[in-house]
Design a protein around this motif. Structure first.
Motif, PDB file in Angstrom:
ATOM      1  N   ARG A 121       0.866  -1.166   0.000  1.00  0.00           N
ATOM      2  CA  ARG A 121       0.000   0.000   0.000  1.00  0.00           C
ATOM      3  C   ARG A 121       0.909   1.223   0.000  1.00  0.00           C
ATOM      4  O   ARG A 121       1.842   1.313   0.797  1.00  0.00           O
ATOM      5  N   LEU A 122       0.668   2.156  -0.900  1.00  0.00           N
ATOM      6  CA  LEU A 122       1.448   3.379  -1.015  1.00  0.00           C
ATOM      7  C   LEU A 122       0.560   4.571  -0.710  1.00  0.00           C
ATOM      8  O   LEU A 122      -0.502   4.724  -1.314  1.00  0.00           O
ATOM      9  N   ILE A 123       1.008   5.396   0.239  1.00  0.00           N
ATOM     10  CA  ILE A 123       0.321   6.645   0.545  1.00  0.00           C
ATOM     11  C   ILE A 123       1.319   7.764   0.303  1.00  0.00           C
ATOM     12  O   ILE A 123       2.399   7.792   0.901  1.00  0.00           O
ATOM     13  N   VAL A 124       0.962   8.670  -0.594  1.00  0.00           N
ATOM     14  CA  VAL A 124       1.823   9.799  -0.936  1.00  0.00           C
ATOM     15  C   VAL A 124       1.243  11.049  -0.299  1.00  0.00           C
ATOM     16  O   VAL A 124       0.088  11.404  -0.544  1.00  0.00           O
ATOM     17  N   ALA A 125       2.042  11.702   0.539  1.00  0.00           N
ATOM     18  CA  ALA A 125       1.672  12.994   1.121  1.00  0.00           C
ATOM     19  C   ALA A 125       2.237  14.070   0.213  1.00  0.00           C
ATOM     20  O   ALA A 125       3.438  14.296   0.175  1.00  0.00           O
ATOM     21  N   SER A 126       1.359  14.694  -0.540  1.00  0.00           N
ATOM     22  CA  SER A 126       1.749  15.645  -1.573  1.00  0.00           C
ATOM     23  C   SER A 126       1.462  17.072  -1.108  1.00  0.00           C
ATOM     24  O   SER A 126       0.378  17.354  -0.605  1.00  0.00           O
ATOM     25  N   SER A 127       2.449  17.939  -1.282  1.00  0.00           N
ATOM     26  CA  SER A 127       2.228  19.361  -1.007  1.00  0.00           C
ATOM     27  C   SER A 127       2.586  20.138  -2.265  1.00  0.00           C
ATOM     28  O   SER A 127       3.545  19.808  -2.963  1.00  0.00           O
ATOM     29  N   ARG A 128       1.768  21.161  -2.524  1.00  0.00           N
ATOM     30  CA  ARG A 128       1.935  21.939  -3.747  1.00  0.00           C
ATOM     31  C   ARG A 128       1.665  23.409  -3.456  1.00  0.00           C
ATOM     32  O   ARG A 128       0.690  23.736  -2.787  1.00  0.00           O
ATOM     33  N   GLY A 129       2.506  24.268  -3.974  1.00  0.00           N
ATOM     34  CA  GLY A 129       2.310  25.697  -3.758  1.00  0.00           C
ATOM     35  C   GLY A 129       1.067  26.221  -4.446  1.00  0.00           C
ATOM     36  O   GLY A 129       0.367  27.087  -3.922  1.00  0.00           O
ATOM     37  N   GLY A 130       0.752  25.695  -5.615  1.00  0.00           N
ATOM     38  CA  GLY A 130      -0.429  26.091  -6.379  1.00  0.00           C
ATOM     39  C   GLY A 130      -1.452  24.974  -6.387  1.00  0.00           C
ATOM     40  O   GLY A 130      -1.361  24.016  -5.628  1.00  0.00           O
ATOM     41  N   ILE A 131      -2.410  25.081  -7.296  1.00  0.00           N
ATOM     42  CA  ILE A 131      -3.467  24.081  -7.414  1.00  0.00           C
ATOM     43  C   ILE A 131      -3.340  23.430  -8.787  1.00  0.00           C
ATOM     44  O   ILE A 131      -3.422  24.104  -9.821  1.00  0.00           O
ATOM     45  N   TYR A 132      -3.146  22.111  -8.787  1.00  0.00           N
ATOM     46  CA  TYR A 132      -2.860  21.366 -10.021  1.00  0.00           C
ATOM     47  C   TYR A 132      -3.780  20.171 -10.240  1.00  0.00           C
ATOM     48  O   TYR A 132      -3.574  19.418 -11.176  1.00  0.00           O
ATOM     49  N   THR A 133      -4.781  19.983  -9.403  1.00  0.00           N
ATOM     50  CA  THR A 133      -5.661  18.826  -9.563  1.00  0.00           C
ATOM     51  C   THR A 133      -6.464  18.941 -10.853  1.00  0.00           C
ATOM     52  O   THR A 133      -6.581  20.018 -11.442  1.00  0.00           O
ATOM     53  N   ALA A 134      -7.022  17.802 -11.270  1.00  0.00           N
ATOM     54  CA  ALA A 134      -7.815  17.752 -12.496  1.00  0.00           C
ATOM     55  C   ALA A 134      -8.892  18.831 -12.470  1.00  0.00           C
ATOM     56  O   ALA A 134      -9.544  19.047 -11.453  1.00  0.00           O
ATOM     57  N   GLY A 135      -9.037  19.508 -13.589  1.00  0.00           N
ATOM     58  CA  GLY A 135     -10.038  20.558 -13.708  1.00  0.00           C
ATOM     59  C   GLY A 135      -9.504  21.946 -13.400  1.00  0.00           C
ATOM     60  O   GLY A 135     -10.143  22.943 -13.732  1.00  0.00           O
ATOM     61  N   SER A 136      -8.340  22.031 -12.769  1.00  0.00           N
ATOM     62  CA  SER A 136      -7.767  23.348 -12.479  1.00  0.00           C
ATOM     63  C   SER A 136      -7.048  23.861 -13.729  1.00  0.00           C
ATOM     64  O   SER A 136      -6.631  23.082 -14.580  1.00  0.00           O
ATOM     65  N   PRO A 137      -6.883  25.181 -13.847  1.00  0.00           N
ATOM     66  CA  PRO A 137      -6.178  25.728 -15.020  1.00  0.00           C
ATOM     67  C   PRO A 137      -4.746  25.204 -15.174  1.00  0.00           C
ATOM     68  O   PRO A 137      -4.233  25.137 -16.277  1.00  0.00           O
TER      69      PRO A 137
END
Length: 194
Positions: A121-137
């Motif tokens: 099982r892999l859990i990735v703790a992701s941090s991002r300065g901006g917003i990059y999820t699907a649907g974002s510009p």
């Protein structure tokens, strides 16, 4: 149960991904008495750039074997993966280069590549300065999550989940909300597995 905890942020105490991995691991420890945790800080102790080893006594060979053994022994892998320049940190990439080894974690067959590291099982703790999820510009600039899904999928790891704090550089209020939302989701990750 064995858990491998990987941190890759260069920000030390200011790191959002480190805080998230610590919360995920703490939740696993609370819910699984006796869990064995192995910790590796890829920023504090970076791996040497990968190259073919010079010989049997090369210290990089022993370290590469240790990295591989830690990964193969783990039932759960928790990775802190901050987004750096739309991708992952160079220290995390160096670690991935040590575990993506033909004959160990994948092999080529007449039907194509086959992952050999499944069942984790892999859990990735992701941090991002901006917003990059699907649907974002900016979604088209996300080379972090697709890469991690692809490389671990190639190794046979298909149980992959992300705990994500996005927009952490968009002001204190947004940062606090993003971290709070990510931390709130950690308990549901563990309940899902129960």
């Amino acid at each position: 149960m064995k858990l491998l905890h990987i941190d890759a942020s260069a920000l030390g105490a200011h790191s959002v991904s480190r805080g998230l991995t610590a919360a995920v691991v703490a939740e696993f420890v609370r819910n699984h008495p006796g869990i064995e945790v192995t910790y590796r800080d890829l920023h504090a102790t970076p791996l040497a750039p990968w190259a073919l080893p010079a010989g049997e006594n090369d210290p990089n060979v022993a370290e590469a074997e240790k990295v591989m053994d830690e990964f193969l022994a783990a039932d759960v892998v928790v990775i802190g993966a901050p987004m750096y320049n739309f991708g992952i940190s160079s220290t995390l990439k160096a670690w991935i280069d040590r575990i993506a080894v033909a004959g160990k974690t994948f092999r080529y067959t007449s039907a194509g590549p086959e992952g050999l590291a499944g069942g984790k099982r892999l859990i990735v703790a992701s941090s991002r300065g901006g917003i990059y999820t699907a649907g974002s510009p900016a979604a088209a600039m996300d080379f972090q999550e697709p890469y991690l899904r692809a490389v671990f999928g190639f190794l046979g790891v298909t149980d992959i989940e992300f705990v994500r704090a996005e927009g952490v550089a968009m002001g204190d209020d947004h940062k606090n909300q993003a971290i709070g939302g990510a931390v709130a989701g950690i308990g549901s990750l563990l309940r899902k597995a129960a």
